[in-house]
Design a protein around this motif. Structure first.
Motif: not given
Length: 418
Positions: A21-22, A24, A72-76, A94, A109, A111, A118
């Motif tokens: 995943g990413q 950051q 932020l996105a859901q699942g981060d 999140y 974070r 992702r 997640p």
């Protein structure tokens, strides 16, 4: 603790976190930055082990470009980048609330990519926190540890096929729900106990055998039964001041806000008190001690651990007379409304150092029923506390069981059919 040793027997290949995943990091912002639209953002204070606390969400301006980078996105999954060594890397997922939320500096974070579940990643990061993996890669200054984005990205951890990840996460989430339920029960019982204390300690609820009058008397702080006394602490107690001198064999105590007096070495796991104990005060069994400079925080305790013990000279020690049930008085002095009284008296003290010395402390009034009624009240509240303690022990057992299961499932020692 090396990663290879932790996951030595895993049947799955160890993959770098960044390959799943990413990753950051948040960026330090100037407090004078005013451009952009005001948006919610999360910080270290919002991130707890497994969940995000949204009760105290801050806002700051983000430009459209920054918002696209930090939204932020859901699942981060957010991890504490800068924290104490034992909490660095603490993860939370999140859930999308509040919407249009960003993250800021001292957070990392993660992702998850298409091959990473997640909820599995969250459980895996929680295990890394528990067994010290994050602490082992963190850099540390005198006051704070840093996870490090690059070090975290390069961590090699076990990632089975996604379906197996999901099966493992499903099992562990069952334990999470049991833990959440146990925590909710404890919170409910603590609220019930707090209400019970308020009613019993002010005589709003009484035991019929002790009632001599239905009339009430008004005091500055609350109404009390007319057949109760309302003395000052100085009327029912005396200060005790005996220094240790050359004796050093007595155990040393510390005072906690919630539990009162505790053995210092056992509680902290290290020596936090002075090497020179000659000026320390002797606290006999059956005495009270409070932090003269921090009583407004509720730092008061009752010594029922040893025949004699020592405490810092920064504490005030006192003993009660025969008209007071010590268990009743201790519960009264540990209530939130007495903590507020201490805070008010400390603020009003002529001592500019913010302390509440015995002379002023002794002027505080207390409600005082008969010795028999005091004992009955203390007994009821003891039973309520014992019930809560039983649930706390059950919660500890659940967490230990889950921890053991995590080490089995997340290392592949026990396989799950997907």
């Amino acid at each position: 603790m090396g990663i290879a040793m932790v996951f030595k027997s895993t049947p799955w290949p160890l993959k770098m976190v960044s390959s799943q995943g990413q990753v950051q990091a948040g960026r330090q912002r100037s407090p004078h930055f005013v451009e952009g639209k005001m948006r919610c953002y999360l910080r270290v204070a919002n991130v707890f082990d497994g969940f995000i606390d949204t009760s105290d969400i801050k806002q700051m301006p983000f430009s459209d470009k920054e918002y696209e980078i930090y939204k932020l996105a859901q699942g981060d999954i957010l991890l504490n980048e800068g924290q104490s060594l034992e909490l660095v890397g603490r993860p939370a997922i999140y859930a999308g609330k509040p919407a249009s939320c960003c993250f800021q500096n001292t957070l990392v974070r993660f992702r998850p990519g298409p091959e990473c579940d997640p909820k599995y990643a969250l459980q895996l990061f929680q295990l890394c926190l528990q067994i010290g993996v994050f602490a082992s890669i963190a850099s540390q200054t005198t006051s704070i540890a840093h996870l490090g984005v690059k070090r975290f990205s390069r961590l090699k951890l076990p990632f089975p096929p996604k379906k197996e990840q999901q099966a493992i996460a499903t099992i562990l989430s069952t334990w999470d729900r049991a833990i959440e339920k146990a925590e909710a029960i404890i919170e409910a019982k603590e609220r019930r106990k707090a209400g019970l204390m308020q009613r019993l300690l002010t005589g709003k609820v009484r035991f019929g055998e002790f009632v001599k009058s239905q009339a009430r008397q008004k005091t500055k702080s609350y109404d009390l039964p007319e057949d109760w006394g309302y003395p000052t602490i100085g009327d029912i107690a005396v200060a005790v001041s005996q220094k240790n001198g050359t004796k050093t064999s007595l155990p040393v105590l510390s005072c906690t806000k919630h539990s009162g007096l505790v053995d210092s070495l056992a509680y902290f796991g290290k020596q936090v008190f002075s090497k020179d104990l000659s000026t320390y005060k002797v606290v006999p069994r059956g005495a009270f001690a409070y932090a003269t400079n921090h009583i407004e925080e509720g730092s008061i305790g009752y010594q029922d651990l040893h025949d004699k013990a020592l405490i810092s000279p920064m504490y005030t020690v006192f003993k009660t007379s025969g008209v007071v049930h010590d268990g009743f008085l201790f519960k009264l002095l540990k209530t939130e409304w007495y903590r507020h009284i201490f805070q008010t008296r400390t603020s009003a003290s002529v001592d500019r150092r913010g302390s509440l010395r015995w002379k002023e402390f002794a002027k505080i009034h207390i409600p005082l029923p008969s010795m028999e009624e005091q004992g009955k009240i203390a007994e009821i509240l003891d039973k309520a506390e014992q019930e809560i303690e039983e649930h706390r022990n059950q919660l500890v057992a659940l967490k230990e069981q889950k921890k053991g299961l995590m080490q089995q499932l997340l290392t592949g020692k026990v396989r799950v059919k997907s």
